[in-house]
Design an enzyme around this catalytic site. Structure first.
Site, short mmCIF file in Angstrom:
data_model
loop_
_atom_site.label_atom_id
_atom_site.label_comp_id
_atom_site.label_asym_id
_atom_site.label_seq_id
_atom_site.Cartn_x
_atom_site.Cartn_y
_atom_site.Cartn_z
N SER A 166 5.23 -10.11 8.03
CA SER A 166 4.04 -9.28 8.10
C SER A 166 3.16 -9.40 6.87
O SER A 166 3.64 -9.61 5.75
CB SER A 166 4.46 -7.81 8.27
OG SER A 166 3.35 -6.95 8.16
N LYS A 223 -1.61 -9.99 19.20
CA LYS A 223 -0.60 -8.95 19.44
C LYS A 223 -1.29 -7.59 19.57
O LYS A 223 -2.02 -7.18 18.67
CB LYS A 223 0.41 -8.92 18.30
CG LYS A 223 1.52 -7.89 18.45
CD LYS A 223 2.50 -8.01 17.30
CE LYS A 223 3.63 -6.99 17.41
NZ LYS A 223 3.14 -5.62 17.12
N HIS A 249 1.98 -1.45 19.92
CA HIS A 249 2.32 -1.32 18.50
C HIS A 249 3.53 -0.41 18.30
O HIS A 249 3.60 0.36 17.34
CB HIS A 249 1.13 -0.78 17.71
CG HIS A 249 1.11 -1.22 16.28
ND1 HIS A 249 0.29 -2.22 15.81
CD2 HIS A 249 1.82 -0.81 15.19
CE1 HIS A 249 0.47 -2.38 14.51
NE2 HIS A 249 1.41 -1.54 14.12
N THR A 302 -2.74 -9.09 14.73
CA THR A 302 -2.59 -7.77 15.33
C THR A 302 -3.97 -7.17 15.57
O THR A 302 -4.77 -7.08 14.64
CB THR A 302 -1.75 -6.85 14.43
OG1 THR A 302 -0.44 -7.42 14.29
CG2 THR A 302 -1.61 -5.46 15.05
N TYR A 322 -3.18 -9.02 9.40
CA TYR A 322 -4.17 -7.96 9.55
C TYR A 322 -5.42 -8.45 8.82
O TYR A 322 -5.35 -8.78 7.63
CB TYR A 322 -3.71 -6.65 8.91
CG TYR A 322 -2.58 -5.94 9.61
CD1 TYR A 322 -2.77 -5.35 10.86
CD2 TYR A 322 -1.33 -5.84 9.01
CE1 TYR A 322 -1.73 -4.67 11.49
CE2 TYR A 322 -0.29 -5.17 9.63
CZ TYR A 322 -0.49 -4.59 10.87
OH TYR A 322 0.54 -3.93 11.49
#
Length: 403
Positions: free
Chosen positions: A125, A265, A289, A175, A149
């Site tokens: 991540s 996602k 999520h 995401t 992100y």
């Protein structure tokens, strides 16, 4: 009586013994809850607001009715898959999770080592606590994706993407459901901050979890590896760093700046799925999520068949949220998913016993997939059809947690 009496040899490895005795992900969850401070456990376990999105996602798997075929030779089953640039022994990719070293001090390193040993891909991540370079260097045989992100600072995003690609992360997972942060009430009520602050509440918690705090205070500082600033609550950090102007033009921009595959996602709408494929997405993840953003959002398993039909085989479709059992993975594949992503399932293992706990979580899921396939009378994933895993309407749900 001697042949009937089995006495276990004493061991000093209490954590390892407890993890080895776990037979379900829920067992690991209960062990993790006892070993982890409440604020850290609730950060993993909780969801947004009333937590209906998470509850419904798990309950949907409880509404699945398996319909097996019998008198089939199931002495051997083939469950391996290839998704874009990675392979896996079962249809599973480990999902990205933020601030992983807060759950257990080894964090992403422990997850990566366990995943590499099992042959399961892992998604690091943007909010991770180990850098892309360190994870690649320390676990070189790990199949790795990188989750992004998009920040308000586009130059910083470009720099991070370049670092990930140089470190061998082949697929980018964007995401798309975090324009702003969801309100996670457990975190609010626990006063959860990043990094954890020493308050009367946390000092009292030290007495209950001395090993966790000792590990935190004697290992490298607990901080985000890729962010230039941190501090405050998760909600404050997200709203300060993430870009609420994110739109379809940014997908085109990413396509121009990332040479590998791009997976989106957070798909919850069939029209979005069609549009994003047309714009160049290489894969989709049907996900809310983990129920951590919009409460009362769609249930991924319910919308999955519509998205699969819209994709029409042009790109792989994965499912995320609510997966707690290998049977859930089989049910998702039977209803059209190419694979699933799990986050909480392996984090429960991490909290329960570090690397050994993650290994146990993967062992449990793999064995459950194989057992479910055999009991369904199928020997390969391509034999699974919606007729093997029928989703009953809401109201027919069992407990959201698997026994």
């Amino acid at each position: 009586m001697r042949p009937l009496v089995k006495v276990e040899r004493p061991t000093l490895h209490r954590t390892r013994r407890a993890v080895e005795r776990a037979t379900t992900i829920e067992d690991l969850r209960q062990i993790g809850r006892r070993r982890t401070p409440r604020s850290a456990f609730d950060y993993v376990d909780g969801a947004a607001e009333s937590e209906l999105s998470l509850t419904r996602a798990r309950a949907a798997f409880g509404r699945v009715e398996f319909r097996p075929r019998v008198l089939r030779d199931v002495s051997r089953v083939e469950s391996a898959v290839r998704i874009l640039d990675v392979t896996s022994p079962i249809p599973l990719v480990l999902a990205p999770t933020g601030f992983t070293r807060m759950m257990q001090h080894e964090g992403e390193r422990a997850v990566g080592r366990a995943a590499a040993r099992a042959g399961v891909p892992y998604t690091l991540s943007t909010m991770g606590t180990v850098s892309v370079e360190d994870l690649a260097a320390e676990v070189p045989d790990l199949q790795r994706w990188f989750q992004l992100y998009l920040w308000q600072d586009r130059d910083a995003s470009l720099e991070l993407m370049a670092r990930a690609q140089a470190a061998g992360f082949g697929t980018l997972v964007l995401t798309v459901d975090t324009a702003i942060a969801g309100q996670r009430l457990r975190d609010v009520r626990n006063g959860m901050t990043i990094p954890p602050q020493l308050t009367p509440r946390t000092l009292a918690d030290m007495a209950l979890h001395p090993r966790w705090w000792a590990n935190l205070l004697t290992t490298e500082p607990l901080e985000f590896a890729s962010l230039r600033e941190s501090g405050g609550t998760v909600e404050q950090l997200v709203n300060r760093m993430f870009d609420p102007t994110l739109n379809t033009n940014d997908l085109v921009w990413l396509r121009e700046n990332w040479s590998g595959a791009i997976v989106l996602k957070g798909i919850q709408n069939v029209e979005d799925a069609r549009e994003f494929i047309d714009l160049g997405a290489d894969g989709l993840v049907v996900s809310n999520h983990g129920g951590r953003q919009l409460d009362r959002s769609v249930t991924p398993l319910e919308v999955l068949p519509e998205v699969v039909r819209a994709a029409a085989g042009r790109v792989p479709v994965l499912l995320d949220t609510g997966v707690m059992h290998g049977g859930d993975i089989v049910a998702a594949v039977a209803n059209g998913a190419d694979a699933v992503m799990v986050g909480r399932a392996y984090l429960y293992g991490l909290m329960a016993g570090g690397e050994a706990g993650v290994t146990r979580a993967l062992d449990i899921l793999i064995s459950q997939v194989h057992r479910t396939m055999r009991l369904l009378g199928v020997t390969s994933l391509d034999q699974l059809t919606p007729g093997h895993a029928v989703l009953h309407p809401a109201g027919a749900a069992t407990s959201p947690h698997h026994p």
